[in-house]
Enzyme design. Structure first.
Site, short mmCIF file in Angstrom:
data_model
loop_
_atom_site.label_atom_id
_atom_site.label_comp_id
_atom_site.label_asym_id
_atom_site.label_seq_id
_atom_site.Cartn_x
_atom_site.Cartn_y
_atom_site.Cartn_z
N SER A 1 0.99 -1.17 0.22
CA SER A 1 0.02 -0.04 -0.03
C SER A 1 0.88 1.19 0.03
O SER A 1 1.73 1.38 1.07
CB SER A 1 -0.95 0.39 1.18
OG SER A 1 -1.53 1.43 1.33
N HIS B 1 -1.53 -1.36 -4.20
CA HIS B 1 -2.76 -0.92 -3.27
C HIS B 1 -2.72 0.32 -3.21
O HIS B 1 -1.73 1.21 -2.67
CB HIS B 1 -2.78 -1.80 -1.95
CG HIS B 1 -3.83 -1.75 -1.42
ND1 HIS B 1 -5.14 -2.37 -1.75
CD2 HIS B 1 -4.33 -0.85 -0.01
CE1 HIS B 1 -6.05 -2.17 -0.78
NE2 HIS B 1 -5.64 -1.24 0.13
N ASP C 1 -4.98 3.60 -1.72
CA ASP C 1 -5.89 3.76 -0.76
C ASP C 1 -6.67 5.11 -1.00
O ASP C 1 -5.90 6.12 -0.80
CB ASP C 1 -5.49 3.52 0.80
CG ASP C 1 -5.05 2.24 1.09
OD1 ASP C 1 -6.00 1.40 1.10
OD2 ASP C 1 -3.86 1.89 1.67
N MET D 1 -9.27 7.74 0.25
CA MET D 1 -9.85 8.37 1.50
C MET D 1 -10.60 9.53 1.25
O MET D 1 -9.92 10.77 0.72
CB MET D 1 -8.89 8.15 2.58
CG MET D 1 -8.23 6.99 3.02
SD MET D 1 -7.03 7.28 4.25
CE MET D 1 -6.71 5.42 4.47
N HIS E 1 -8.45 0.92 -3.44
CA HIS E 1 -9.60 0.67 -2.40
C HIS E 1 -10.19 1.96 -2.09
O HIS E 1 -9.52 2.78 -1.43
CB HIS E 1 -8.61 0.07 -0.97
CG HIS E 1 -9.22 0.02 0.35
ND1 HIS E 1 -8.47 -0.24 1.31
CD2 HIS E 1 -10.52 -0.05 0.33
CE1 HIS E 1 -9.53 -0.49 2.26
NE2 HIS E 1 -10.64 -0.37 1.77
N MET F 1 -12.29 3.84 -0.14
CA MET F 1 -12.83 4.28 1.27
C MET F 1 -13.65 5.87 1.16
O MET F 1 -13.20 6.62 1.58
CB MET F 1 -11.90 4.59 2.47
CG MET F 1 -11.23 3.11 2.67
SD MET F 1 -9.76 2.91 3.61
CE MET F 1 -8.64 2.90 2.31
N MET G 1 -11.39 -6.53 5.76
CA MET G 1 -10.45 -5.74 6.50
C MET G 1 -9.93 -6.13 7.74
O MET G 1 -10.81 -6.86 8.41
CB MET G 1 -11.12 -4.36 6.72
CG MET G 1 -11.39 -3.36 5.58
SD MET G 1 -10.16 -2.94 4.66
CE MET G 1 -9.04 -2.09 5.73
N ASP H 1 -6.25 -6.70 4.58
CA ASP H 1 -5.76 -5.58 4.59
C ASP H 1 -5.84 -4.75 5.97
O ASP H 1 -6.74 -4.72 6.55
CB ASP H 1 -6.41 -4.42 3.61
CG ASP H 1 -5.97 -3.04 3.58
OD1 ASP H 1 -4.81 -2.85 4.03
OD2 ASP H 1 -6.63 -2.35 2.87
#
Ligand code: 5RP
Ligand code: CO
Length: 217
Positions: A7, A32, A34, A36, A65, A67, A136, A174
């Site tokens: 990540s 990966h 992330d 957010m 991913h 979020m 998760m 993760d």
């Protein structure tokens, strides 16, 4: 051997290309990313511009991913930017089936993600259509948290559902993953391991990618 998805949340942003090359060379199949939004999770990270910038410098599977609250709003932006695989949280939308359909119709692989407080039961109706399930193993929002071992049971349940129904999805974990915590998850049926701080907080990220792989030989 498990596939590894470093990540970039814990990478050195000023030297991002250098860090990506290190983990790709070490054999990490995925990268990966992330995303957010400061709503679904408290933090704000980065958006589709980062995926677009990374796409030409990596041959890895770009694993986004999301979020993000109501991720349907941004799926096309991320597939246009070059995402190979997009994960949407079951908890982030009342329309999880539609969100997964949108990912697939935009040409990417579709992943459903569940928080530690969400059961495997709740995603049973969409398991037939996903390429990957992300369990998760921390509460989302921050890197560097501790692996929650109780989540391993969910991996076992998903693996059993795969066998019973002939599904082919990957099972990704993760949060808090390192060369020790990965072992029980791998034995339970996890096929992809995300690791942020364990890989990039180290002197040699390549060594850490290899250590995760060695732990699951
Ligand atoms: O989704 C995430 C946080 O919400 C990250 O992918 C995850 O936390 C990776 O970081 P670490 O390996 O340091 O736990
Ligand atoms: Co993540």
């Amino acid at each position: 051997m498990i596939k590894v998805a470093p990540s970039i949340l814990s990478a050195d942003y000023v030297n991002l290309e250098r860090d990506i090359k290190k983990v790709e060379k070490a054999g990490a199949e995925y990268l990966h990313i992330d995303v957010m939004d400061g709503m679904f999770v408290p933090s704000i990270s980065y958006g589709p511009g980062w995926v677009k910038a990374i796409r030409p410098i990596s041959n890895q599977t770009l694993d986004v991913h999301m979020m993000v609250q109501n991720p349907e709003r941004y799926i096309k932006t991320f597939t246009d930017a070059g995402a190979d695989l997009i994960g949407v949280h079951f908890e982030a939308t009342p329309h999880i089936h539609r969100a997964l359909q949108m990912i697939k119709s935009n040409g990417a692989k579709a992943e459903v993600v569940i928080n530690p407080g969400t059961s495997v039961e709740s995603i049973k109706p969409v398991l037939y259509m996903v390429d990957q399930v992300l369990v998760m193993t921390v509460n989302p929002g921050f890197g560097g948290q501790k692996f929650i071992p109780e989540m391993v049971n969910k991996i076992k349940m998903l693996n059993q559902l795969k066998r019973e129904n002939g599904y082919h999805f990957d099972i990704e974990i993760d949060g808090g993953v390192n060369n020790e915590t990965v072992k029980s998850a791998y034995q339970a049926g996890a096929t992809v391991a995300v690791a942020g701080s364990y890989v990039f907080d180290a002197k040699d990220p390549a060594d850490r990618v290899k250590a995760i792989k060695r732990a699951t030989k």
